[in-house]
Design a protein around this motif. Structure first.
Motif, mmCIF file in Angstrom:
data_model
loop_
_atom_site.group_PDB
_atom_site.id
_atom_site.type_symbol
_atom_site.label_atom_id
_atom_site.label_comp_id
_atom_site.label_asym_id
_atom_site.label_seq_id
_atom_site.Cartn_x
_atom_site.Cartn_y
_atom_site.Cartn_z
ATOM 1 N N ALA A 1 0.581 -0.978 0.359
ATOM 2 C CA ALA A 1 0.396 -0.073 0.134
ATOM 3 C C ALA A 1 0.896 1.201 0.322
ATOM 4 O O ALA A 1 0.195 2.587 -0.274
ATOM 5 C CB ALA A 1 -0.797 0.348 1.486
ATOM 6 N N ILE A 2 2.125 1.224 0.150
ATOM 7 C CA ILE A 2 2.840 2.138 0.797
ATOM 8 C C ILE A 2 3.441 3.239 -0.867
ATOM 9 O O ILE A 2 3.217 4.062 -0.847
ATOM 10 C CB ILE A 2 3.858 1.799 1.171
ATOM 11 N N GLY A 3 3.347 2.410 -1.838
ATOM 12 C CA GLY A 3 3.574 3.340 -3.320
ATOM 13 C C GLY A 3 2.225 2.698 -3.858
ATOM 14 O O GLY A 3 2.231 3.952 -4.388
ATOM 15 N N PHE A 4 1.017 3.051 -3.536
ATOM 16 C CA PHE A 4 -0.105 3.160 -3.617
ATOM 17 C C PHE A 4 -0.002 4.922 -2.750
ATOM 18 O O PHE A 4 -0.574 5.931 -3.365
ATOM 19 C CB PHE A 4 -0.972 2.870 -3.674
ATOM 20 N N GLY B 1 0.900 -2.449 -9.014
ATOM 21 C CA GLY B 1 0.970 -4.132 -8.272
ATOM 22 C C GLY B 1 2.090 -5.493 -9.765
ATOM 23 O O GLY B 1 2.465 -6.124 -9.104
ATOM 24 N N GLN B 2 2.050 -4.701 -10.606
ATOM 25 C CA GLN B 2 3.047 -4.576 -11.165
ATOM 26 C C GLN B 2 4.394 -4.874 -10.851
ATOM 27 O O GLN B 2 5.635 -5.861 -11.308
ATOM 28 C CB GLN B 2 2.685 -4.684 -12.772
ATOM 29 N N THR B 3 4.808 -3.515 -10.506
ATOM 30 C CA THR B 3 5.387 -3.831 -9.763
ATOM 31 C C THR B 3 6.167 -4.955 -9.028
ATOM 32 O O THR B 3 7.788 -5.651 -8.195
ATOM 33 C CB THR B 3 6.223 -2.085 -8.908
ATOM 34 N N VAL B 4 5.355 -5.173 -8.417
ATOM 35 C CA VAL B 4 4.715 -6.378 -7.372
ATOM 36 C C VAL B 4 5.343 -7.339 -7.623
ATOM 37 O O VAL B 4 6.395 -9.137 -7.179
ATOM 38 C CB VAL B 4 3.979 -6.449 -6.426
ATOM 39 N N ALA B 5 4.888 -8.161 -8.918
ATOM 40 C CA ALA B 5 4.778 -9.174 -9.742
ATOM 41 C C ALA B 5 5.797 -9.030 -10.047
ATOM 42 O O ALA B 5 6.262 -9.999 -10.520
ATOM 43 C CB ALA B 5 3.582 -9.228 -10.784
ATOM 44 N N PHE B 6 6.623 -8.439 -10.844
ATOM 45 C CA PHE B 6 8.188 -8.357 -11.331
ATOM 46 C C PHE B 6 8.834 -8.578 -10.204
ATOM 47 O O PHE B 6 10.040 -9.042 -10.922
ATOM 48 C CB PHE B 6 8.171 -6.897 -12.535
ATOM 49 N N VAL C 1 15.381 -3.691 -7.265
ATOM 50 C CA VAL C 1 15.801 -2.245 -8.889
ATOM 51 C C VAL C 1 15.061 -3.268 -9.331
ATOM 52 O O VAL C 1 14.719 -1.726 -10.384
ATOM 53 C CB VAL C 1 16.956 -3.478 -8.826
ATOM 54 N N THR C 2 14.181 -4.309 -9.731
ATOM 55 C CA THR C 2 13.547 -5.063 -10.651
ATOM 56 C C THR C 2 11.843 -3.771 -10.360
ATOM 57 O O THR C 2 11.481 -3.124 -11.356
ATOM 58 C CB THR C 2 13.144 -6.140 -10.848
ATOM 59 N N GLY C 3 11.426 -3.798 -9.056
ATOM 60 C CA GLY C 3 11.074 -3.261 -9.117
ATOM 61 C C GLY C 3 10.739 -1.372 -9.201
ATOM 62 O O GLY C 3 9.542 -0.985 -10.220
ATOM 63 N N VAL C 4 11.994 -0.797 -8.963
ATOM 64 C CA VAL C 4 12.261 0.189 -9.437
ATOM 65 C C VAL C 4 12.328 0.949 -11.153
ATOM 66 O O VAL C 4 11.594 1.914 -11.447
ATOM 67 C CB VAL C 4 13.585 0.819 -8.650
ATOM 68 N N LEU C 5 12.605 -0.217 -11.679
ATOM 69 C CA LEU C 5 12.718 -0.296 -12.955
ATOM 70 C C LEU C 5 11.622 0.031 -13.486
ATOM 71 O O LEU C 5 11.088 0.531 -15.083
ATOM 72 C CB LEU C 5 13.304 -1.486 -14.092
ATOM 73 N N VAL C 6 10.427 -0.516 -13.001
ATOM 74 C CA VAL C 6 9.379 -1.027 -13.278
ATOM 75 C C VAL C 6 8.558 0.441 -13.207
ATOM 76 O O VAL C 6 7.285 0.898 -14.215
ATOM 77 C CB VAL C 6 8.292 -2.304 -13.144
ATOM 78 N N ALA C 7 8.748 0.836 -12.130
ATOM 79 C CA ALA C 7 7.836 2.296 -11.467
ATOM 80 C C ALA C 7 8.870 3.325 -12.547
ATOM 81 O O ALA C 7 7.512 4.235 -13.160
ATOM 82 C CB ALA C 7 7.905 2.529 -10.388
ATOM 83 N N LEU C 8 9.390 3.345 -12.952
ATOM 84 C CA LEU C 8 9.914 3.985 -14.561
ATOM 85 C C LEU C 8 9.314 4.062 -14.706
ATOM 86 O O LEU C 8 9.228 5.173 -15.652
ATOM 87 C CB LEU C 8 11.505 4.214 -14.358
ATOM 88 N N ALA D 1 8.049 3.875 -4.334
ATOM 89 C CA ALA D 1 7.311 3.445 -4.610
ATOM 90 C C ALA D 1 7.495 2.199 -5.457
ATOM 91 O O ALA D 1 6.769 0.884 -5.087
ATOM 92 C CB ALA D 1 6.062 3.866 -5.842
ATOM 93 N N GLY D 2 8.115 1.838 -6.543
ATOM 94 C CA GLY D 2 8.762 1.012 -7.429
ATOM 95 C C GLY D 2 9.422 0.127 -5.984
ATOM 96 O O GLY D 2 9.334 -1.655 -6.045
ATOM 97 N N ALA D 3 10.459 0.722 -5.753
ATOM 98 C CA ALA D 3 11.484 -0.190 -4.282
ATOM 99 C C ALA D 3 10.406 -0.673 -3.043
ATOM 100 O O ALA D 3 10.681 -2.256 -3.131
ATOM 101 C CB ALA D 3 11.435 0.473 -3.693
ATOM 102 N N PHE D 4 9.610 -0.175 -3.036
ATOM 103 C CA PHE D 4 8.754 -1.104 -1.906
ATOM 104 C C PHE D 4 8.022 -1.790 -2.541
ATOM 105 O O PHE D 4 7.807 -2.962 -2.135
ATOM 106 C CB PHE D 4 7.916 0.186 -1.408
ATOM 107 N N GLY D 5 7.752 -1.268 -3.957
ATOM 108 C CA GLY D 5 6.387 -2.611 -4.719
ATOM 109 C C GLY D 5 7.496 -4.143 -4.906
ATOM 110 O O GLY D 5 6.768 -5.036 -4.688
#
Lengths: 235, 303, 409, 330
Positions: free
Chosen positions: B29-32, B47-52, B77-84, B207-211
């Motif tokens: 939820a923090i990312g949201f 949610g996709q940052t979570v999945a990835f 790092v993957t979460g961050v990239l997806v968020a970017l 947010a992506g890092a948290f995801g």
């Protein structure tokens, strides 16, 4: 120092500024007066980059500002204190002041400026741990100006600083504007309180429906009561 | 539910488990909350940052057998990239549009990437559910009548550390100052000299890092990774955020714990079948009577 | 007038698609419809199914095809993707039925979608007042109890689920020395229709018949990640027979939690959803000992050649039972087409469909590729011998076999 | 042909659903609760036709009424919520409705020719919602010899009827008032109706329209379960409106048509259908932020049509329509 040449701004299909030209010389107080909706705030928002002019040009300190991002304009020393003060409501007074120094990295100088501002406005020192939203109207105005000073403005744009203040405070506010000028800050002052503004200003522009209708030396405009009444109503 | 000698023991144990489960919800939820608080948009692609992140954890820990801290970093790092990517595609070009426009764009991103991720799983493993490495899945601590799962303790600790780090960033760093100014309003942040776009990009990265971290931990506690984790995370994360007070980070944390707690306790006390309806009904009533959520004192009270 | 334009457009496209049907017999093919989820979350079931169908069709066509009306014709599969969505399923079911003029439709995987598709079929045979579709439809999975009983035109070869559970409970009791169980505990994955139906229709019926009560009954959801509440209640009940009416994803989570809490029922039985290699992958030691029914055990010598071919195409060591069912289904359709006495001409389509339906409904003792004899039951389900499989030593092992008896009790 | 009739029927249902979102969208209320009303309409009307043998038209009306009543009950307490808070409250409502329909059972025994000696036939044909097993045998259409073509035709007529409703509404004082609620809640009070009334009215009408769509959907599919009416579905309905364009009632039509037809047209791309779908959605939003059809486009088209019919240019002073509803953020 600041020059606007034929600046036009539109909100959708509504033309808010129909070609504004004005000049602010270094060390001066220039005031923009006019009735509600004349385009005063829009002019300031355009200068600080929040609105993009549809045509015309803005020069500050010898550089053209068109297309410059608002934060870069702020960093070049053109500080805008918006109408309604726009404080960081959930931050403390101290944090608000430090936020004003956000663009600066000279830590020691920031601390000394903080001291200066707090001597200038002792009430801010008193309330430094309070949230901004708990302050009274006068305190809010002081905080807004103090915060602007923290960024060491070359040119300070004040939007309606007297709005909503008690008459005594209004007077104090105009006094502190004069003090700022005497310390060497250039000021662009937007006011509905025309008499107060003209009393401290060097030069004045009168706006009506997005156009400059009169520009004149502030003293002479102040004495020309008929002209003022004609454009400002009972202001 | 039966009133027997175990009733109170189980009641408390359920509460403990619920709160532990809730720590994962809180991370999601923090990312949201961050994106809502700063931009006022619903980032359905979060949610996709979570999945990835979960997938990166699966590949790095399960496939390449990297040590756990490194694979956790991979997930982050993957979460961050997806968020970017989300920021670049679904937010930046349309940031001036109505708030629904980025929301639907992120919905498109969600549908597309979930399908792509599912194809990746399918081509790599010919399956959609894969075991997620968790060497401590059976480890438990016992305190008298009560037990606590070791992996829940890990999750809770990581959540606490991450939240502490986030608080440090927000209240002690220049970026944090910028984030708080942006939260107060984009115009005012501009006038204070904040590069709002850059700050928002940092917010997406956080947010992506948290995801990503939530994805890793979700896989870790459930022992499985799957490409649909993003959908679940989006729904749960969204409800958690609203429960706690939209845009509020302390709210997201408390909301997560309350949601986990409510889910398990309502399953224990009332009904399994209506568990979700009870949780959602409570959410609905909460919104009606206290729209600012459990934690927000005012709607503007962000970050 | 956008919608009018779209209507004309749609009409135009459909006119294109409904180009004059070729003469089936003359074009050398017999048309068979097929629908699976090939994209979306259902694809993990759809893809292994379509592989099973394709292997069978390639074998059949390589051997010359199907003998219809004195002529060998090739089997032509019209395959569509239903995305496991009911509304997509309805439209493509109609597409296969009316635009593609297939003789019969095979699929789909998800009961939810099959039920919607088959809801379009005629409910009462030979009733001129019932204008439902009249095309034989056969699913190779759709395990939810009662699905095939929707219409006399609907069939399944996956077996009668209730019979499986009935038999398994008998077998478990026999393995327990015939003694009655002291504590029967059941768990239901309540948001999954197949599991819910299996519990309501089959397990509950079987328990009632024996006058057994469940000492504890819990529910969970497919996507749950925490099963502590349910497992605690199971533990308190000290079960000796544990019924999991649930699929692998939740089964694994729950059984891991059971291992954590040290719950070890003497017997654990589950339904066809436990029949997945993910049980072992995800659950490891925790899932050992669970027994579940299967129609085709992948290590059975009878499916060796299919398993080899499947492994070659997918790189998997394990083949799901429904791949076999799809494979067997193609041979079943071949047998039915060959024996129904159809003409396979465009103008005999309706008659041919009826003949195929009748042939399916009266199927008796058909020897399947594994050499077992299959007979169609009244509800459209094929009754067939089942094997029972358990998980032991990190792999699937036969637990009970119809001819060999108990193997790994 | 029956295939395309079914696709057309689905397009009509989705168009009606998109309009149900649009109805409250006009007043600035973004509802994600339409899947709940859709479910209520579907279960209510299917129960009436299948269990009690009603005619489909009154059954559909009752479905709409039921949805509207629940819509009122939802709208009144949630009205004071602002923006996306209301949206989230409506999502919670969808979850509650989904779980309820997933668990309730009522109805009657049916008679179908099933051999009761089989173990599977313990499951007597049950007509009515049956918990997680769903609601089978909604066979009004086949029982009454309504072919897919006829059904599609009725649905198209219904879509036209709703279209006329929105066309008239958008040109009426009421419509202007609703738009004014969206733009500025105070301005709306100028027409003598409180903006609360307008919001509740628009929301309830939207709920009723979703109820109608639910009835049509249930009878088309013959089988429904609570789980059909989930959050992804409800988000899709909103997506139709935003993608098609929420400024006029033409936008939702186009959004629904395109996104119902796209997966069908994209059948050729086989396994990349869903990606294509998502990318199309994303691209529309990036390149057309006001949706595919904007109010300006409609105005221009209308002018052109008028010019074509009357042979002269009829552009008068600007209509007093609301300004383009695209508030720049903050």
């Amino acid at each position: 120092m600041l020059e606007l040449r034929d600046v036009q701004v539109s909100y959708g299909e509504v033309r808010a500024l129909r070609g504004i030209s004005l000049k602010v010389e270094e060390g001066q107080i220039v005031t923009l007066i006019g009735a509600n909706g004349a385009g005063k705030s829009t002019t300031l928002r355009t200068i600080s980059g929040l609105l993009k002019p549809t045509s015309g040009s803005i020069h500050f300190d010898g550089k053209e500002l068109n297309g410059t991002e608002p934060h870069e304009i702020t960093r070049s020393g053109l500080i805008h204190v918006p109408e309604g003060r726009m404080l960081l409501e959930n931050m403390t007074v101290r944090e608000n002041l430090l936020a004003g120094a956000y663009c600066r990295s000279d830590k020691d100088a920031i601390q000394s400026d903080l001291g200066d501002v707090e001597t200038r406005f002792p009430i801010l020192a008193e309330r430094n741990a309070q949230k901004a939203r708990t302050l009274s109207g006068g305190e809010r105005q002081m905080l807004a100006i103090g915060r602007a000073l923290m960024s060491r403005p070359k040119l300070l744009m004040l939007d309606e600083p007297s709005l909503g203040l008690a008459p005594k405070l209004v007077e104090e506010m105009f006094e502190s504007v004069s003090t700022l000028k005497s310390e060497g800050t250039t000021i662009l002052l937007v006011e509905q309180n025309a008499y107060g503004a003209l009393a401290v200003a060097d030069y004045a522009y009168v706006l009506r429906v997005g156009e400059v209708v009169v520009e004149k030396d502030a003293r002479s405009l102040l004495t020309d009561k008929s002209l003022l009444d004609a454009y400002l109503g009972e202001a | 539910m039966q009133f027997d000698e175990f009733f109170f023991i189980d009641l408390i144990q359920t509460g403990i488990d619920g709160a532990m489960l809730g720590s994962v919800y809180a991370l999601m939820a923090i990312g949201f909350a961050l994106i809502w608080g700063l931009l006022g948009i619903l980032n359905l692609a979060h949610g996709q940052t979570v999945a990835f992140g979960m997938f990166a954890g699966l590949v790095s820990a399960g496939h390449l057998k990297l040590p756990i801290p490194i694979s956790f970093a991979c997930a982050v790092v993957t979460g961050v990239l997806v968020a970017l990517l989300v920021e670049r595609i679904c937010y930046r070009p349309i940031r001036r549009a109505h708030e629904l426009v980025p929301m639907i764009a992120t919905l498109g991103f969600w549908i597309t990437t979930e399908e792509i991720l599912q194809k990746i799983y399918f081509h790599m493993y010919f399956k959609d559910f894969m075991p997620f490495p968790n060497p401590f899945t059976m480890t438990r601590f016992t305190f008298g009548e009560f037990v606590i799962r070791f992996d829940y303790v890990v999750t809770m600790s990581v959540a606490v550390v991450l939240v502490a780090a986030l608080y440090f960033v927000i209240y002690r760093s220049r970026l944090g100052m910028a984030l708080r100014m942006v939260a107060a309003g984009h115009d005012i942040a501009h006038l204070m000299g904040v590069n709002v776009l850059k700050t928002l990009r940092s917010a997406f990265m956080i947010a992506g890092a948290f995801g990503g971290a939530a994805g890793y931990l979700l896989g870790y506690v459930a022992n499985m990774a799957n490409p649909y984790a993003g959908s679940m995370a989006t729904v749960k994360g969204l409800f958690t955020m609203i429960l706690g007070g939209a845009g509020s980070i302390p709210g997201a944390i408390v909301g997560g714990i309350v949601l986990g707690f409510t889910e398990l306790e309502s399953a224990y006390l009332f009904s399994f079948a209506y568990r979700d309806a009870i949780a959602m009904g409570l959410l609905f009533l909460l919104l009606v009577f206290r729209p600012q959520g459990l934690f927000g004192t005012r709607v503007e009270d962000k970050i | 007038m956008k919608h009018v334009k779209t209507l004309t457009f749609a009409a135009g496209v459909s006119a294109l698609l409904a180009a004059p049907a070729m003469a089936f017999q003359d074009e050398g093919t017999v048309r068979l419809g097929s629908t699976e989820p090939l994209t979306g979350p259902g694809a993990v079931y759809g893809q292994p199914t379509i592989i099973g169908k394709k292997i069978a069709i390639e074998e059949i066509n390589a051997a010359g095809g199907i003998m219809i009306d004195g002529k060998k014709v090739k089997l032509d599969l019209f395959s569509e993707d239903d995305q496991a969505k009911p509304d997509q399923g309805v439209s493509i079911f109609r597409k296969l039925e009316s635009s593609d003029d297939v003789l019969a439709i095979t699929g789909t995987i998800y009961s939810r979608v099959s039920e919607t598709m088959w809801g379009l079929l005629q409910k009462k045979l030979d009733d001129p007042n019932d204008t439902g579709l009249q095309v034989p439809a056969m699913s190779f999975l759709s395990m939810k109890a009662g699905v095939a009983s929707i219409s006399p035109w609907a069939f399944r070869n996956a077996g009668v689920e209730c019979d499986q559970h009935e038999q398994l409970i008998d077998l478990v009791q026999e393995a327990n020395g015939g003694a009655e169980f002291q504590s029967v505990v059941a768990a239901l994955e309540s948001n999954e229709a197949h599991s819910a139906a299996a519990w309501r229709v089959c397990y509950q019926g079987s328990l009632k018949k024996r006058n057994w009560d469940t000492k504890e009954y819990v529910e969970w959801f497919e996507q749950d990640t925490d099963f502590s509440v349910q497992v605690r209640r199971i533990r308190r009940a000290k079960p000796d027979l544990f019924i999991l009416s649930s699929h692998y994803q939740a089964n694994v989570g729950a059984m891991l939690e059971m291992a954590r809490q040290g719950v070890t029922p003497k017997y654990m039985i589950s339904h066809i959803g436990a029949d997945a290699v993910e049980m072992i992958d995800l659950g490891g030691k925790a899932v050992e000992g669970v027994v579940f029914p299967s129609t085709a055990f992948f290590a059975d010598p009878g499916v060796k050649s299919l398993l080899d071919e499947y492994s070659k195409r997918t790189g998997e060591w394990y083949m799901p039972a429904f791949t076999y069912l799809a494979y067997e289904g193609m041979y079943l359709m071949k047998h039915v087409f060959e024996t129904a006495g159809i003409k396979n001409q465009p103008d005999t389509l309706a008659e041919d469909r009826r003949k195929v339906r009748d042939a399916l409904a009266s199927l008796k003792d058909w020897p399947n590729p594994m050499g077992l004899k299959l007979t169609m039951g009244a509800t459209g389900d094929i009754s067939r011998p089942y094997v029972y499989v358990t998980i032991k030593d990190g792999t699937f092992k036969l637990w009970w076999h119809p001819t060999k008896g108990y193997m790994n009790p | 042909m029956a295939y395309w009739y079914t696709v057309i029927s689905l397009m009509c249902i989705n168009t009606i659903l998109a309009w149900s979102v649009y109805s409250s969208f006009m007043t600035g209320t973004v509802s994600l609760g339409q899947a709940g009303f859709f479910a209520i309409g579907a279960f209510a009307s299917a129960s009436l036709t299948a269990i009690y043998g009603w005619h489909i038209v009154p059954a559909t009306m009752m479905g709409a009424v039921a949805a509207a009543i629940v819509g009122l009950a939802i709208a009144i307490p949630t009205l004071r919520l602002k923006g996306l808070y209301l949206t989230i409250a409506t999502v919670a409502f969808v979850e509650v409705i989904r779980v309820v329909f997933h668990n309730i059972k009522y109805g009657r025994d049916g008679e179908f020719a099933i051999d009761a000696s089989s173990a599977d036939a313990r499951q007597m044909p049950w007509i009515g919602p049956d918990g997680p097993l769903g609601f089978r045998h909604i066979i009004y259409l086949t029982e009454h010899h309504i072919t897919p073509g006829e059904y599609a035709m009725w649905l198209v007529l219904l879509v036209i009827a709703f279209g006329v409703y929105f066309w008239v509404l958008e040109r009426s004082r009421l419509g202007f008032a609703m738009r004014a609620v969206e733009e500025d809640e105070i301005a709306a009070q100028g027409v003598g109706l409180s903006h609360n009334f307008l919001k509740v009215f628009a929301f309830a009408i939207g709920a009723a329209i979703a109820g109608v769509a639910g009835s049509l959907y249930a009878h088309l599919l013959t089988f429904i379960t609570g789980d059909d009416f989930n959050i992804p579905l409800t988000v899709m309905m909103l997506a139709y409106v935003v993608i098609g364009g929420g400024q006029t009632f033409w936008g939702p039509i186009l959004g629904a048509l395109i996104f119902t037809l796209l997966p069908e047209i994209a059948r050729e791309t086989k396994e990349f259908r869903l990606e294509l779908f998502g990318i199309a959605m994303l691209a529309t939003m990036v390149f057309r932020q006001h949706g595919l059809i904007t109010r300006d486009m409609v105005r221009r088209a209308e002018t052109r049509i008028k010019t074509a019919f009357t042979g002269r240019n009829t552009i008068g002073p600007d209509e007093p329509g609301a300004p383009a509803p695209n508030p720049t953020k903050k």
